[in-house]
Motif scaffolding. Structure first.
Motif, short mmCIF file in Angstrom:
data_model
loop_
_atom_site.label_atom_id
_atom_site.label_comp_id
_atom_site.label_asym_id
_atom_site.label_seq_id
_atom_site.Cartn_x
_atom_site.Cartn_y
_atom_site.Cartn_z
N MET A 151 -5.96 12.25 17.77
CA MET A 151 -7.41 12.28 17.88
C MET A 151 -8.03 11.15 17.05
SD MET A 151 -10.06 13.69 19.07
CE MET A 151 -11.73 14.08 18.79
N LEU A 152 -7.56 10.98 15.80
CA LEU A 152 -8.09 9.93 14.94
C LEU A 152 -7.83 8.55 15.54
CD1 LEU A 152 -9.48 9.20 12.30
CD2 LEU A 152 -7.25 9.19 11.20
N THR A 153 -6.66 8.36 16.13
CA THR A 153 -6.33 7.09 16.76
C THR A 153 -7.30 6.79 17.91
OG1 THR A 153 -4.01 7.30 16.17
CG2 THR A 153 -4.52 5.78 17.96
N HIS A 154 -7.61 7.82 18.70
CA HIS A 154 -8.53 7.61 19.82
C HIS A 154 -9.94 7.26 19.32
CE1 HIS A 154 -9.93 7.64 23.89
NE2 HIS A 154 -10.88 8.50 23.57
N LEU A 206 -10.68 5.76 16.46
CA LEU A 206 -10.59 4.39 15.96
C LEU A 206 -10.56 3.40 17.13
CD1 LEU A 206 -10.19 2.29 13.70
CD2 LEU A 206 -7.73 2.77 13.83
N ALA A 207 -9.78 3.71 18.15
CA ALA A 207 -9.69 2.83 19.32
C ALA A 207 -11.04 2.70 20.02
CB ALA A 207 -8.62 3.34 20.28
N THR A 208 -11.78 3.78 20.08
CA THR A 208 -13.09 3.76 20.73
C THR A 208 -14.07 2.89 19.95
OG1 THR A 208 -12.71 5.95 21.67
CG2 THR A 208 -15.00 5.20 21.55
N ILE A 209 -14.11 3.07 18.64
CA ILE A 209 -15.00 2.25 17.80
C ILE A 209 -14.60 0.78 17.89
CG2 ILE A 209 -15.69 1.78 15.41
CD1 ILE A 209 -15.34 4.87 14.94
N TYR A 210 -13.30 0.53 17.78
CA TYR A 210 -12.76 -0.82 17.85
C TYR A 210 -13.09 -1.45 19.20
CZ TYR A 210 -9.06 -4.34 16.99
OH TYR A 210 -8.35 -5.50 16.77
N GLY A 211 -12.87 -0.69 20.26
CA GLY A 211 -13.14 -1.18 21.61
C GLY A 211 -14.60 -1.50 21.83
N ILE A 212 -15.48 -0.62 21.38
CA ILE A 212 -16.91 -0.85 21.54
C ILE A 212 -17.33 -2.13 20.79
CG2 ILE A 212 -19.20 0.04 20.90
CD1 ILE A 212 -18.07 2.87 21.59
N ALA A 213 -16.76 -2.36 19.62
CA ALA A 213 -17.07 -3.58 18.87
C ALA A 213 -16.67 -4.82 19.67
CB ALA A 213 -16.38 -3.55 17.51
N PHE A 214 -15.50 -4.77 20.31
CA PHE A 214 -15.07 -5.91 21.13
C PHE A 214 -15.97 -6.09 22.34
CE2 PHE A 214 -11.20 -6.28 18.70
CZ PHE A 214 -10.85 -7.61 18.86
N ILE A 215 -16.37 -4.99 22.96
CA ILE A 215 -17.26 -5.08 24.12
C ILE A 215 -18.59 -5.71 23.72
CG2 ILE A 215 -18.57 -3.70 25.79
CD1 ILE A 215 -16.11 -1.73 25.73
N ILE A 216 -19.14 -5.28 22.61
CA ILE A 216 -20.42 -5.84 22.13
C ILE A 216 -20.27 -7.33 21.82
CG2 ILE A 216 -22.06 -5.79 20.19
CD1 ILE A 216 -21.62 -2.70 20.17
N ALA A 217 -19.17 -7.70 21.17
CA ALA A 217 -18.92 -9.12 20.87
C ALA A 217 -18.79 -9.92 22.16
CB ALA A 217 -17.67 -9.26 20.01
N GLY A 218 -18.11 -9.36 23.14
CA GLY A 218 -17.95 -10.04 24.42
C GLY A 218 -19.27 -10.25 25.13
N ILE A 219 -20.10 -9.23 25.13
CA ILE A 219 -21.42 -9.34 25.76
C ILE A 219 -22.24 -10.43 25.07
CG2 ILE A 219 -23.61 -8.12 26.09
CD1 ILE A 219 -21.89 -5.56 26.57
N ALA A 220 -22.11 -10.56 23.77
CA ALA A 220 -22.85 -11.59 23.02
C ALA A 220 -22.51 -12.99 23.53
CB ALA A 220 -22.56 -11.47 21.52
N HIS A 221 -21.29 -13.19 24.04
CA HIS A 221 -20.90 -14.49 24.57
C HIS A 221 -21.74 -14.86 25.80
CE1 HIS A 221 -17.46 -14.00 21.96
NE2 HIS A 221 -17.03 -15.21 22.27
N PHE A 222 -22.25 -13.87 26.49
CA PHE A 222 -23.06 -14.11 27.67
C PHE A 222 -24.55 -14.13 27.36
CE2 PHE A 222 -19.05 -12.55 29.19
CZ PHE A 222 -18.77 -13.42 30.24
N LYS A 223 -24.96 -13.37 26.36
CA LYS A 223 -26.37 -13.31 25.99
C LYS A 223 -26.83 -14.58 25.28
CE LYS A 223 -28.23 -9.41 24.74
NZ LYS A 223 -28.53 -8.20 23.96
N SER A 260 -5.14 -3.90 15.68
CA SER A 260 -4.58 -3.99 17.03
C SER A 260 -3.10 -3.62 17.04
CB SER A 260 -4.75 -5.41 17.58
OG SER A 260 -6.08 -5.66 17.93
N THR A 261 -2.39 -4.05 16.01
CA THR A 261 -0.96 -3.73 15.91
C THR A 261 -0.77 -2.23 15.71
OG1 THR A 261 -0.61 -5.91 14.93
CG2 THR A 261 1.17 -4.34 14.69
N PHE A 262 -1.64 -1.62 14.92
CA PHE A 262 -1.60 -0.17 14.73
C PHE A 262 -1.89 0.56 16.04
CE2 PHE A 262 -4.07 3.73 14.08
CZ PHE A 262 -3.09 4.53 13.48
N LEU A 263 -2.97 0.14 16.72
CA LEU A 263 -3.37 0.83 17.95
C LEU A 263 -2.35 0.67 19.07
CD1 LEU A 263 -7.20 0.11 17.88
CD2 LEU A 263 -6.06 2.30 17.47
N SER A 264 -1.61 -0.42 19.08
CA SER A 264 -0.58 -0.62 20.09
C SER A 264 0.65 0.25 19.81
CB SER A 264 -0.14 -2.09 20.15
OG SER A 264 0.65 -2.42 19.01
N GLY A 265 0.76 0.75 18.58
CA GLY A 265 1.93 1.53 18.17
C GLY A 265 3.02 0.67 17.55
#
Length: 132
Positions: free
Chosen positions: A1-4, A6-23, A115-120
């Motif tokens: 549960m904790l891994t998920h 963390l992955a969600t928060i981490y993923g959302i941060a990457f999505i926001i950063a990616g969107i900034a490349h277009f904005k 990323s290394t942690f989340l990949s296992g």
């Protein structure tokens, strides 16, 4: 549960950063090292990669592969941070201090470890080292 979580928060941060490349792509274009061709294309490409990486790391079935790919991505984009530091290129109009550049380096390392942690792979490496 904790891994998920963390992955969600981490993923959302990457999505926001990616969107900034277009904005606001120009702030990223300015930090693309001059030896790389087509800086605007690279900004859009890395934006797409960040969004895809964010989505992939959130989804458990793709987390292992995505984590590994994000490690490679984070290493691949580091030259832009290094170029910004060495050439004193402002980011979004702000010239960073040496301490701020060092903080960016530390954050990059933490992102790679995460990323290394989340990949296992971090857990597998630990298990291999402890059994050896």
């Amino acid at each position: 549960m904790l891994t998920h979580v963390l992955a969600t928060i981490y993923g959302i941060a990457f999505i926001i950063a990616g969107i900034a490349h277009f904005k606001n792509p120009q702030i990223f274009v300015e930090i693309v090292p001059p030896f790389l061709p087509f800086p605007l294309f690279l900004v859009y490409l890395t934006g797409i990669m960040e969004i895809a990486g964010g989505i992939g790391i959130i989804h458990p079935d793709s987390r292992e592969l995505t984590g590994r790919l994000l490690v490679l991505f984070l290493i691949a984009v580091f030259p832009a941070n290094l170029y910004m530091w060495i050439s004193d290129v402002p980011f979004n109009g702000t010239l960073l201090t040496t301490q701020q550049h060092l903080l960016r380096l530390v954050v990059q390392i933490i992102l790679i470890i995460t990323s290394t942690f989340l990949s296992g792979d971090l857990q597998r490496l630990r298990a291999t080292l402890s059994s050896g």
